[in-house]
Design a protein around this motif. Structure first.
Motif, PDB file in Angstrom:
ATOM      1  N   SER A  77      67.471  29.906  21.920  1.00  0.00           N
ATOM      2  CA  SER A  77      66.872  28.681  22.467  1.00  0.00           C
ATOM      3  C   SER A  77      67.300  28.374  23.897  1.00  0.00           C
ATOM      4  CB  SER A  77      67.237  27.478  21.574  1.00  0.00           C
ATOM      5  OG  SER A  77      68.644  27.327  21.497  1.00  0.00           O
TER       6      SER A  77
ATOM      7  N   GLY B 249      66.572  23.625  22.444  1.00  0.00           N
ATOM      8  CA  GLY B 249      65.443  23.986  21.595  1.00  0.00           C
ATOM      9  C   GLY B 249      65.798  23.974  20.128  1.00  0.00           C
TER      10      GLY B 249
ATOM     11  N   HIS C   2      60.628  24.800  21.854  1.00  0.00           N
ATOM     12  CA  HIS C   2      60.653  23.336  21.730  1.00  0.00           C
ATOM     13  C   HIS C   2      59.889  22.851  20.504  1.00  0.00           C
ATOM     14  CE1 HIS C   2      61.774  22.346  26.188  1.00  0.00           C
ATOM     15  NE2 HIS C   2      62.670  23.069  25.562  1.00  0.00           N
TER      16      HIS C   2
END
Ligand code: FE
Ligand code: CA
Length: 534
Positions: free
Chosen positions: A460, A172, A510
């Motif tokens: 992430s 991410g 994302h």
């Protein structure tokens, strides 16, 4: 988180410790140091940005690393640099326009450490921001903001800080880092998995580790850090707020323990890899050289920070000194795995330690002596017991504190016996938010709560399957909240009477432009350990 070289010439050139005044301190620069005053940089040598860290009441460490070619693949020319040490200049000001300079001088980019700079600055005023930059030839770094801590014992009414963990670049974007910077924290605690050594061939990825190989050598670890530091959101956070740092496993390899690899590498060989990984960590982090300069596979990161009369932080190293994973056995039980009491009596062996007996002693004496109203223990992995099931029988994960229950009991008993004031544990690794009561005996409902734990989710990295852990929660009444499906960080607002804990989540890791919101808010009241929903 469950995811299913040594060389050293201690070439210390400790000239210019900023001891003296604001004048250009060109004190006897060693002959080997090249100054780049006349050097024409072909590309920005400050491509990796700047950082401040390990703040003290009278100063901090200022960091940069010269890297005109930050992802250079030639191991002989890290960052595109070659030759001996390089002297550069720095300025520290009391304003963000860098007009009121209070300190300027020279700093050394050390060849032996990838041309990184660790400038340990002292003699500044407590509890205030400073701005700084590095200069070399025509090149100037970004201006960063550093902050000194309140003087030990001084009255502090409130402060804000954040903590983060687990930023897998491939999984991410780092919008969470940007949003934390925007909250204007006094400092940020990094709890580990700052980089990921491996290349993900299983999960969806939004961007790739640029070299396509698992980091295992000094050049490959260096490139991993360099790639992460090129991320604009991470660079922004480092320029905006001082860092307090520890590590977890992925700075070296998944689920390693001391010299024991998840994949059963020869321990002496694994120590060579660990040395390379630790060196790369040192080269990229604003840690104090006097404490943390690596010596082969050894590097000290555990440390203590005192903020006035309000807060003392003990930052713990949970990897370097730990006993080998319980019931370590080929072919598949090298890292974290579930074990029952009957299947693995070793797990509960009182001779086992998560943080090493020296660090345990250091931690216990520090906690006992602390005069702060709040005492935060910042460390890598889940501390609360998490009872899961293996073929219907209670089982425990061996890579977090459940793999070292005797050490956990010693710590919690000490906190209880020493009457440590308002102990709060902050943790990462599991890519999930959790809010936990830490009990003297997790299996006894009547056992006292002695501390509170808040686990921050990943920046992430993908979380573990929600249902898997959610279904175990009824067996774990001390866990008040669990959420593995959201990415983000934790922001803390601390006052003498209470700690407020905000679990902050990004809309979509994302999406580099992801927005931020608060998922849950908890408080801990002074004098009353345990989770309270706000
Ligand atoms: Fe992680
Ligand atoms: Ca981890």
């Amino acid at each position: 988180m469950p995811c299913t070289v040594i060389r050293r010439s201690f070439d210390r050139r400790r000239f210019v410790r900023g001891a003296a005044s604001a004048s250009f301190a060109l004190i006897a620069a060693p002959a080997l140091v090249r100054y780049a005053a006349a050097q024409a940089w072909k590309a920005d040598p400050f491509s990796l940005g700047v950082a401040s860290g390990t703040p003290r009441a009278d100063g901090f460490v200022l960091w940069t690393r010269l890297a005109p070619e930050p992802l250079s693949s030639n191991p002989e020319t890290p960052g595109g640099m070659s030759g001996g040490d390089v002297g550069i200049r720095y300025e520290i000001a009391t304003d963000d326009a860098m007009k009121s300079i209070v300190r300027r001088g020279s700093a050394t980019a050390e060849q032996a450490f990838g041309y990184s700079v660790h400038l340990d600055v002292g003699g500044l005023e407590p509890n205030r921001p400073y701005w700084y930059r590095f200069l070399s030839g025509e090149a100037s770094s970004a201006v960063g903001r550093a902050m000194t801590l309140p003087a030990p014992g001084s009255a502090v009414d409130q402060l804000r800080f954040g903590y983060v963990s687990c930023s897998n670049y491939e999984h991410g974007y780092f919008a969470a880092y940007r949003h934390l910077a925007d909250e204007d924290p006094q400092f940020v605690i990094f709890l580990g998995d700052y980089i990921y050594e491996y290349v993900d061939e299983v999960h969806p990825t939004v961007r790739r580790h640029s070299d396509g190989v698992e980091a295992a050598t000094l050049p490959t670890y260096r490139n991993r850090y360099a790639q992460y530091r090129l991320d604009p959101d991470l660079q922004h956070l480092h320029a905006q707020a001082p860092s307090i740092l520890t590590w977890d496993d992925h700075e070296v390899q998944n689920d390693y323990a001391d010299k024991y690899s998840e994949f059963f590498a020869d321990p002496e060989q694994f120590l060579l890899r660990r040395a390379a990984a630790y060196q790369a960590f040192y080269e990229h982090m604003p840690v104090r050289p006097i404490l943390s300069r690596p010596n082969g596979p050894l590097m000290r990161v555990y440390d203590r920070f005192v903020l006035g009369d309000l807060l003392e932080i003990s930052v713990i190293d949970g990897r370097q000194y730990r006993s080998r994973e319980a019931c370590y056995r080929p072919p598949d039980k090298g890292g974290g795995h579930l074990e029952t009491n009957a299947g693995c009596p070793e797990r509960r062996d009182p001779g086992r330690t998560m943080i090493g007996f020296d660090q345990e002693a250091w931690l216990y004496s520090g906690l006992a002596r602390s005069k702060a109203k709040w005492n935060v223990i910042a460390q890598d992995v889940l501390m609360a017991q998490l009872t899961e099931k293996l073929d219907g029988v209670d089982a425990f994960w061996t890579d977090d504190w459940d793999g070292y229950p005797a050490n956990r009991s010693r710590l919690l008993q000490h906190i209880h016996d020493a009457k440590v004031s308002n102990p709060v544990v902050v943790s990462g690794d599991i890519h999930s938010f959790l809010a936990n009561d830490l009990k003297l005996d997790f299996d006894d409902q009547a056992s006292p709560i002695v501390a509170t734990e808040f686990v921050g989710t990943s920046i992430s990295s993908y979380g573990p399957p929600y249902d898997l852990i959610a279904k175990a929660l009824p067996d774990n009444p001390h866990i008040h909240f669990f959420e593995s499906r959201r990415r983000g960080y934790v922001a803390i607002d601390l006052k003498p009477a209470r700690m407020q804990v905000r679990m902050r989540t990004v809309s979509d890791a994302h999406d580099p432009k992801a927005t931020i919101s608060t998922l849950k808010t908890y408080v801990v009241e002074s004098g009353r350990p345990g989770v309270v929903e706000a």
